[in-house]
Design an enzyme around this catalytic site. Structure first.
Site, mmCIF file in Angstrom:
data_model
loop_
_atom_site.group_PDB
_atom_site.id
_atom_site.type_symbol
_atom_site.label_atom_id
_atom_site.label_comp_id
_atom_site.label_asym_id
_atom_site.label_seq_id
_atom_site.Cartn_x
_atom_site.Cartn_y
_atom_site.Cartn_z
ATOM 1 N N ASP A 11 0.852 -1.186 0.000
ATOM 2 C CA ASP A 11 0.000 0.000 0.000
ATOM 3 C C ASP A 11 0.892 1.240 0.000
ATOM 4 O O ASP A 11 1.981 1.220 -0.555
ATOM 5 C CB ASP A 11 -0.950 -0.035 1.206
ATOM 6 C CG ASP A 11 -2.300 0.594 0.906
ATOM 7 O OD1 ASP A 11 -2.341 1.797 0.586
ATOM 8 O OD2 ASP A 11 -3.320 -0.112 0.980
ATOM 9 N N HIS A 88 -3.956 5.912 3.262
ATOM 10 C CA HIS A 88 -4.588 4.691 2.766
ATOM 11 C C HIS A 88 -3.921 3.442 3.347
ATOM 12 O O HIS A 88 -4.591 2.518 3.834
ATOM 13 C CB HIS A 88 -4.508 4.695 1.234
ATOM 14 C CG HIS A 88 -5.361 3.683 0.547
ATOM 15 N ND1 HIS A 88 -4.938 2.391 0.314
ATOM 16 C CD2 HIS A 88 -6.602 3.769 0.002
ATOM 17 C CE1 HIS A 88 -5.880 1.721 -0.342
ATOM 18 N NE2 HIS A 88 -6.905 2.545 -0.540
ATOM 19 N N SER A 418 -11.070 -1.182 -0.921
ATOM 20 C CA SER A 418 -9.796 -1.107 -0.199
ATOM 21 C C SER A 418 -9.980 -1.350 1.288
ATOM 22 O O SER A 418 -9.096 -1.912 1.951
ATOM 23 C CB SER A 418 -9.157 0.276 -0.384
ATOM 24 O OG SER A 418 -8.629 0.430 -1.674
#
Length: 640
Positions: A11, A88, A418
């Site tokens: 990520d 994220h 996600s």
């Protein structure tokens, strides 16, 4: 809770100071671990890695080669290290394996104790995505990260990453995820990937290779109702993440248009506002697009014109957009939006009071497949059902980077496949801890065959769309994940390297491409095998004409002496028979193959109809979805 299991996350990196990555109560790092923590900008391995974050690597060479220029950290804040400048990666990592942290909320909403799916699992960070152009990841860097993760000794890999349509083939190295995950899976590492956020359109699912565990996003039994009280004392409930103050009644307006299309002025995504109309007031607009960015743009437009709030009428979805600086933007459906509009038109001085959102938990709110969650069938191989499973991915509260612009106290609420992916990665870690001998295919089968297709009241689950509809396998695969059921599935549809080669040959890929993927010479049979015989925990027939017979094999992972009987719910207008329809296992018979014959009564081309095949004994119900489309006149020649 995941003891001894190592989850690798590909990520945007990690914010290591978050309490979610505390190693309190964890024992020594597993002795088999071969990974390292790499240093870089604002990242010191001696202080930022611990017994929770046991590895941290970063990969940028491929990105820089493809981007063609250095990262401008003034325009795109970033760290040349494992540190997360986006949020994220921190959000997904803490969702998968975050430690317990008490008294967490998001601006007072959703208060409680936060933790990841496998809070005692260890975390290995592989930063492969960079905070440029909204977040970019290079296939070359992803492939390199797979190599390192396999060497390091991870047990599970979690990738909340996708590409764009059209998809590359399974043997095209430009899809670094398909290629890299193949090598991980044949070494026993489960690879969990997001289905993408291009729903609710069909054929938008990504990460479709049969060795990948592909995750759709669902809502959960939590909502944030937000009262909208009109000047006529009628109150409607919208949905929002709004935690500002109640300012009493204020003016309410709507941008009336003129000309051939008088409604064009009220489109949220195309607002052009007169500050005289909007200043000091709440504005109502109607959105014809559901993308989150359109709502944020509308809110900024209203704010710049001096407005104090925004009510967005749109196709109802549960994934909420929080507007910046506490600016209220409250979502309602078109019906409520129309009723508010009629009130505005009924009076010379319409007013409104916007109240803060509340947290609602429990039975009144049922889980659904999220509007944005990408749907099947696969555009590469519709016979391989995708997505495989659904998990919570809407309004997920988790740790984030201090540079996340919607961060509150180190936490943020985000939505997407996600966010669903690390839920499943954490569950996979729990299953690995209980069943370390299970293959990635066995773990996938356990999740798919025990998933929930009904809500707590035993009614079918729905999928958000336009309109909402009962969910089918192309929305959520086997259903919404059921961790406790997956721990004891009874039977599994297992696969190994030979099964994956069967799939690659059935797809018609040439021997050289398959050999390159395998790293050794492979020669497919002269007679192409049937893709319908790939031993996945589902049956999907995209082009049924007369009758077709296919084979599946199940492995008993329950009590040695077990008898299972077949229960068929055939798709509408489809005849399904199973031989044998009774499976008898004992201490020597652990695997049994069976044949399924499917024929259609339809005499015309149809869409897909859905059903199921379930093997049951007194304890287990091992269910796989059936998806069948009759196509007497094909859109392309096929080879069954």
């Amino acid at each position: 809770m995941g003891d001894g299991v190592i989850i690798g996350v590909f990520d945007t990196g990690i914010w290591p100071e978050s309490k979610a990555f505390s190693d309190e109560g964890l024992g020594p790092i597993p002795s088999r671990w071969k990974g390292v923590c790499e240093s870089g900008d604002h990242f010191n391995p001696s202080t930022h890695c611990n017994r929770k974050i046991i590895g941290a690597r970063w990969f940028i060479d491929g990105f820089l080669a493809e981007y063609g220029q250095p990262i401008n950290i003034t325009e795109d804040p970033e760290y040349l290290s494992p540190r997360d400048a986006n949020g994220h990666g921190t959000h997904t990592s803490s969702t998968a394996t975050g430690s317990y942290v008490r008294n967490v909320s998001y601006k007072g909403l959703s208060p409680g104790t936060v933790r990841g799916g496998a809070p005692r699992a260890r975390l290995a960070v592989y930063k492969v995505c960079w905070n440029v152009l909204g977040g970019q990841c290079s296939s070359a860097d992803i492939l390199k990260a797979f190599d390192e993760a396999i060497h390091d000794g991870v047990d599970v890999l979690s990738l909340s990453i996708g590409y764009s349509l059209p998809l590359f083939s399974d043997v095209d190295e430009r899809d670094g995820i398909a290629t890299g995950s193949f090598h991980a899976v044949i070494r026993g590492i489960t690879v969990v990937c997001g289905a993408a956020n291009d729903g609710p359109s069909a054929q938008t699912v990504q990460n479709t290779a049969p060795w990948i565990l592909t995750v759709a996003a669902s809502t959960m039994d939590r909502a944030f109702p937000t009262p909208i009280t009109l000047g006529n004392n009628k109150t409607f409930l919208g949905q929002a993440i709004f935690t500002g103050k109640v300012n009493g009644f204020t003016g309410l307006t709507y941008p009336e248009g003129t000309g051939l299309d008088p409604n064009s002025a009220s489109a949220c995504q195309d607002l052009s506002l007169n500050s005289t109309l909007v200043a000091g007031k709440v504005l109502l607009c109607f959105a014809s697009v559901t993308r989150r960015v359109a709502i944020r743009i509308a809110a900024e437009t209203v704010k710049e014109a001096g407005g104090v709030g925004l009510i967005i009428a749109k196709n109802p979805t549960d994934a909420l957009v929080e507007c910046t600086d506490g600016f209220p933007c409250i979502e309602v459906d078109y019906e409520i939006g129309t009723r508010i509009l009629y009130y505005i038109r009924s009076t010379n001085s319409p007013t409104v009071k916007l109240s803060p959102s509340k947290t609602l938990l429990g039975k009144p709110v049922s889980a659904k497949v999220a509007f944005f969650s990408s749907r099947g069938p696969s555009s590469i191989a519709p016979e391989i059902l995708k997505p495989d499973i659904a998990a919570p991915g809407v309004n997920i509260l988790a740790a984030t980077s201090q540079m996340d612009r919607v961060m509150d106290g180190g936490y943020a609420i985000h939505s997407g496949t996600s966010m669903a992916t690390p839920h499943v990665s954490g569950i996979v870690a729990l299953l690995k801890a209980i069943h370390p001998e299970w293959s990635p295919a066995a773990i996938k089968s356990a999740l798919v065959t025990t998933a929930r297709t009904k809500d707590a009241s035993n009614f079918p689950l729905f999928a958000e769309g336009s309109p909402q509809k009962p969910a089918n396998p192309f929305d959520f695969g086997g259903g919404i994940v059921n961790p406790n059921g997956a721990a004891d599935p009874g039977l599994v549809y297992d696969m190994d390297t030979l099964d994956y080669i069967h799939y690659l040959c059935a797809m018609g890929y040439n021997n050289s491409a398959i050999s390159r993927l395998m790293g050794q010479a492979i020669v497919c049979p002269v007679e192409k095998p049937s893709i319908l015989d790939v031993n996945v925990p589902s049956i999907t027939i995209s082009s049924l004409r007369n009758s077709v017979t296919l084979t599946r094999t199940v492995t008993n992972v329950g009590a040695p002496n077990s008898i299972y009987r077949a229960v068929i719910e055939p798709p509408t207008g489809v005849i399904v028979t199973v031989r044998p329809d009774i499976l008898v296992f004992n201490s020597t018979i652990k695997k049994i193959s069976f044949h399924v014959t499917v024929s259609a009564a339809h005499q015309v081309n149809t869409g897909y109809f859905f059903g199921s095949l379930t093997w049951t004994n007194q304890i287990h119900a091992v269910r796989i979805p059936l998806s069948v489309r009759t196509e007497l006149l094909q859109s392309y020649a096929d080879d069954y």
